[in-house]
Enzyme design. Sequence first.
Site, PDB file in Angstrom:
ATOM      1  N   HIS A 144       0.928  -1.246   0.029  1.00 56.96           N
ATOM      2  CA  HIS A 144       0.098  -0.021   0.098  1.00 56.96           C
ATOM      3  C   HIS A 144       0.734   1.190   0.055  1.00 56.96           C
ATOM      4  CE1 HIS A 144      -3.636  -1.899   1.736  1.00 56.96           C
ATOM      5  NE2 HIS A 144      -3.403  -2.714   0.778  1.00 56.96           N
ATOM      6  N   GLU A 199       0.524   4.153   1.378  1.00 61.40           N
ATOM      7  CA  GLU A 199       1.012   4.817   2.768  1.00 61.40           C
ATOM      8  C   GLU A 199       1.908   3.925   3.418  1.00 61.40           C
ATOM      9  OE1 GLU A 199      -2.036   3.356   1.695  1.00 61.40           O
ATOM     10  OE2 GLU A 199      -3.495   3.983   2.996  1.00 61.40           O
ATOM     11  N   CYS A 247      -6.341   2.129   5.098  1.00 62.98           N
ATOM     12  CA  CYS A 247      -7.111   0.737   5.317  1.00 62.98           C
ATOM     13  C   CYS A 247      -7.143   0.128   6.823  1.00 62.98           C
ATOM     14  CB  CYS A 247      -6.578  -0.283   4.366  1.00 62.98           C
ATOM     15  SG  CYS A 247      -4.909  -0.909   4.860  1.00 62.98           S
ATOM     16  N   CYS A 254      -2.609  -0.086   7.463  1.00 61.80           N
ATOM     17  CA  CYS A 254      -2.038   1.192   7.353  1.00 61.80           C
ATOM     18  C   CYS A 254      -2.495   2.428   8.404  1.00 61.80           C
ATOM     19  CB  CYS A 254      -2.454   1.793   5.943  1.00 61.80           C
ATOM     20  SG  CYS A 254      -1.773   1.030   4.637  1.00 61.80           S
TER      21      CYS A 254
HETATM   22 ZN   LIG Z   1      -3.296   0.112   3.659  1.00 61.80          ZN
END
Ligand SMILES: [Zn+2]
Length: 137
Positions: A52, A54, A80, A90
């Site tokens: 991801h 982030e 998320c 995240c």
């Molecule tokens: Zn995430």
Amino acid sequence: MNTQDTKLLQEAIELSKRCPPSKTAFSVGAIIITEDGKKFTWYSRETWPIEHAEEVAIQKAQEAWASLVHAILYSSLEPCSERASKEKTCSQLIIELGFKKCVFAVLEDTRFVADCRGKENMENAWIEVIHLELESS
Ligand SMILES: [Zn+2]
């Protein structure tokens, strides 16, 4: 919300447009600004597919030995709260590392995640969360 928030969020959205297309995952751009003004950016699938944005921006900051305490995260998508492939989400990383603020443009929709609680989780951890709808023109 201030002009820096708007400007950096716009930049994160621009980053998200550089993501190679995918049918199974969102395209996300993420920018971290540390308390002492360092900047780290990443976008989905910039080099490899499953991370991801982030999370990789956070990794980059950590590799540079930057402190993320009181840092601000700008993301084109809500961080998320559920992941199949990783131990930590995240929003969890953002909370644990001591970020003070998270600005994002789009709420996670139900295409890939049934019930995203990223915003809720961060707010419960006293992080300032700003959901800023920007035109992605
Ligand atoms: Zn995430």
